[in-house]
Design a protein around this motif. Structure first.
Motif, PDB file in Angstrom:
ATOM      1  N   VAL A  89      58.825 -40.755 -51.766  1.00 36.11           N
ATOM      2  CA  VAL A  89      58.618 -41.762 -52.805  1.00 36.11           C
ATOM      3  C   VAL A  89      57.202 -42.312 -52.775  1.00 36.11           C
ATOM      4  CG1 VAL A  89      61.045 -42.426 -52.902  1.00 36.11           C
ATOM      5  CG2 VAL A  89      59.511 -43.633 -51.329  1.00 36.11           C
ATOM      6  N   ARG A  90      56.440 -41.909 -51.774  1.00 37.98           N
ATOM      7  CA  ARG A  90      55.057 -42.390 -51.681  1.00 37.98           C
ATOM      8  C   ARG A  90      54.045 -41.274 -51.921  1.00 37.98           C
ATOM      9  NH1 ARG A  90      58.285 -45.219 -48.481  1.00 37.98           N
ATOM     10  NH2 ARG A  90      58.080 -47.473 -48.505  1.00 37.98           N
ATOM     11  N   ASN A  91      54.472 -40.267 -52.602  1.00 34.42           N
ATOM     12  CA  ASN A  91      53.577 -39.182 -53.024  1.00 34.42           C
ATOM     13  C   ASN A  91      53.014 -38.340 -51.893  1.00 34.42           C
ATOM     14  OD1 ASN A  91      53.986 -39.797 -55.645  1.00 34.42           O
ATOM     15  ND2 ASN A  91      51.948 -40.596 -56.058  1.00 34.42           N
ATOM     16  N   ASP A 133      47.167 -43.743 -51.826  1.00 34.09           N
ATOM     17  CA  ASP A 133      47.311 -42.352 -52.180  1.00 34.09           C
ATOM     18  C   ASP A 133      46.004 -41.573 -52.002  1.00 34.09           C
ATOM     19  OD1 ASP A 133      48.489 -40.250 -53.304  1.00 34.09           O
ATOM     20  OD2 ASP A 133      49.297 -41.322 -55.012  1.00 34.09           O
TER      21      ASP A 133
HETATM   22  C1  NAG Z   1      52.195 -41.106 -57.239  1.00 34.50           C
HETATM   23  O1  NAG Z   1      51.396 -40.282 -58.063  1.00 34.50           O
HETATM   24  C2  NAG Z   1      51.545 -40.561 -59.439  1.00 34.50           C
HETATM   25  C3  NAG Z   1      50.784 -39.512 -60.222  1.00 34.50           C
HETATM   26  O2  NAG Z   1      49.502 -39.276 -59.648  1.00 34.50           O
HETATM   27  C4  NAG Z   1      51.067 -41.991 -59.707  1.00 34.50           C
HETATM   28  O3  NAG Z   1      51.222 -42.310 -61.070  1.00 34.50           O
HETATM   29  C5  NAG Z   1      51.902 -42.953 -58.857  1.00 34.50           C
HETATM   30  O4  NAG Z   1      51.397 -44.262 -59.008  1.00 34.50           O
HETATM   31  C6  NAG Z   1      51.832 -42.562 -57.393  1.00 34.50           C
HETATM   32  N1  NAG Z   1      52.777 -43.397 -56.645  1.00 34.50           N
HETATM   33  C7  NAG Z   1      52.452 -44.007 -55.505  1.00 34.50           C
HETATM   34  C8  NAG Z   1      53.545 -44.801 -54.854  1.00 34.50           C
HETATM   35  O5  NAG Z   1      51.341 -43.959 -55.014  1.00 34.50           O
END
Ligand code: NAG
Ligand code: NAG
Ligand code: NAG
Length: 473
Positions: A183-185, A283
């Motif tokens: 869930v955290r990419n 991220d």
């Molecule tokens: C995950 O990646 C998406 C697309 O790049 C982005 O919109 C989203 O905010 C990200 N989520 C987190 C929890 O970082």
């Protein structure tokens, strides 16, 4: 600036031999008191050592219980491996290895000497884009109750749970970690991206050839720079040696040898803080605004002092005062100001060495210290770690230098032994005598059975039969 320098100084006051007045912990005289050893509960040197040892096999075997959790990325085009005993490609989450020698171990199953041998199915993947990962240091792949997976426990169960260290909990723990990461990419779906091959390899008993090749493959990543295929983002690292983040561990570590430091006993408040810090990891790393290359800074310090402190320690064993003094003055040469000279001979006052002490202790960090405002909390932790480490190296060296060539060699020996014990750098743990070209110097610890462990004396193991090691007997 001072709060950043020594956040751990708790002693209320101390008396300087020079001034005979109680000093406040914030005072310059306290900070540069040449007779004041490091605070016993301070962890800057441990953070310095763990962070400059990340992704290196040797130091992470020596101190097998991890204390760092660091986000990173594996670049596109990197090969990853998975071994299994059935011809079904993984349909769910699975473990991958960066070296085929490690994945190959999983082409077998208990009992190791099963007859007929299980089939060996081998999957090779390639990353088709940068893969976001979270790195746990220590021997964090070893599933044992002694502390190697404490940090993963915090993320998977929300508590340290040694009863769940057995293989029976392995996939549940992995799923919990992946749930958190998914869930955290973080990248948890690799299989659909880049399969290079999925083939049946020739079945072979682990012991002795494959087991021994596993040992020799470890050596490739023993020392700096270690495993280069993972690019860590130090500006967002989390260290369980951070006493602001996990103060409850100070008591757990008290009077416990370094190799046995672990996260068991951490309180709920600290766990919540650690989880919040991990959850806040960005991220894409936007966070390093300081521009400091911490990895190089740390390595420069190790390069400058590791070998020479070891030679100094050995020299003092032979009670050679003039050689020791020569080494110390060589190490201090870049900081030995022409203007700094002893006052009256015989005068019991070390203040003349203070400019040398300060220059030695701050030259490498003074620029980084001006960047504090642009730094992340992790970077401030790193700055403090390198400052505390250098402060103590330089304090010990100038203490010897101040005494001059005719100083007390017995005292010097005790001080250098103390300094090197405190730094505890893994460069100093070596096979003596050195191994021959067809051997690997190997430090036995986890993941091997405890009867093989010897974390103070590594030994040479042969690359060819007759092997000197039989791990799976
Ligand atoms: C995950 O990646 C998406 C697309 O790049 C982005 O919109 C989203 O905010 C990200 N989520 C987190 C929890 O970082
Ligand atoms: C170090 O920590 C221990 C355990 O919490 C504590 O008892 C001790 O007083 C501390 N030492 C100092 C000098 O603060
Ligand atoms: C623990 O304390 C005892 C008694 O003070 C001391 O002799 C011993 O060296 C200490 N052990 C460690 C690991 O610090």
């Amino acid at each position: 600036m001072l709060t950043c320098f020594l956040p751990l100084l708790l002693a209320p006051s101390c008396v300087s031999a020079v001034t005979q007045v109680p000093l406040s912990v914030d005072s310059d005289a306290y900070k540069w008191d040449i007779d004041r050893p490091p605070h016993p509960n301070a962890t800057g040197h441990l953070i310095f050592d763990t962070i400059s040892s990340l992704l290196q096999h040797w130091p992470n075997t020596k101190n097998y219980n991890g204390h760092s959790i660091v986000p990173g990325a594996i670049p596109a085009g990197t090969l990853l491996y998975h071994g299994r005993t059935d011809p079904e490609p993984p349909s769910g989450r699975e473990w991958l290895a960066l070296d085929p020698e490690f994945a190959r171990i999983f082409c077998s199953r208990e009992p190791i000497d099963e007859d007929p041998l299980p089939e060996c199915w081998f999957l090779t993947l390639v990353t088709t884009r940068p893969v976001r990962v979270l790195y746990f240091d220590g021997t964090s792949a070893a599933k044992i109750p002694d502390g190697t997976i404490d940090a993963q426990d915090i993320l998977s169960w929300g508590k340290v749970w040694p009863e769940r260290s057995s293989f029976a909990w392995d996939y549940l723990r992995m799923n919990k970690l992946c749930d958190w990461a998914g869930v955290r990419n973080y990248s948890v779906r690799l299989y659909e991206q880049g399969t290079v091959s999925f083939s049946q390899l020739r079945a072979e008993r682990l012991d002795p050839h494959r087991a021994n090749s596993f040992l020799h493959a470890s050596e490739w990543h023993d020392a700096f720079p270690g495993e280069l295929r993972i690019k860590l983002d130090l500006s967002q690292l989390v260290s369980l040696y951070d006493t602001d983040l996990a103060p409850s561990l100070v008591e757990q570590r008290f009077n416990v040898s370094r190799a046995e430091h672990r996260l068991l006993g951490i309180n709920q408040e600290d766990i919540d803080r650690v989880l919040a810090r991990l959850g806040a990891i960005q991220d894409t790393p936007p966070s390093s605004k300081s521009g400091i290359d911490w990895l190089s800074l740390f390595q420069v310090i190790r390069d400058r002092y590791a070998k020479r402190l070891q030679v100094l320690q050995s020299t003092l064993k032979d009670a050679s005062g003039s050689r020791a003094f020569h080494l110390v003055s060589t190490m201090l040469a870049p900081y030995t100001l022409d203007s700094a000279a002893p006052g009256n001979p015989g005068e019991d006052d070390n203040s003349w060495v203070l400019p040398i002490f300060k220059l030695c202790a701050t030259t490498h960090t003074s620029f980084a210290a001006t960047r504090v405002a642009f730094s992340t909390p992790s970077e401030r932790l790193l700055l403090n770690a390198v400052q505390e480490t250098l402060h103590e190296i330089c304090r010990t060296l100038v203490m010897i230098y101040a005494e001059g060539e005719g100083g007390s060699v017995g005292k010097w020996k005790a001080e250098v032994d103390r300094l090197n014990n405190w730094l505890d750098w893994s460069e100093w743990l070596r096979c003596e005598p050195a191994c021959s070209w067809d051997e690997t110097c190997f430090l036995f610890g986890p993941p091997f059975a405890k009867k093989y462990w010897n974390l103070t004396a590594p030994r040479c193991i042969r690359a060819f039969p007759p092997y000197t090691f039989d791990a799976f007997e």
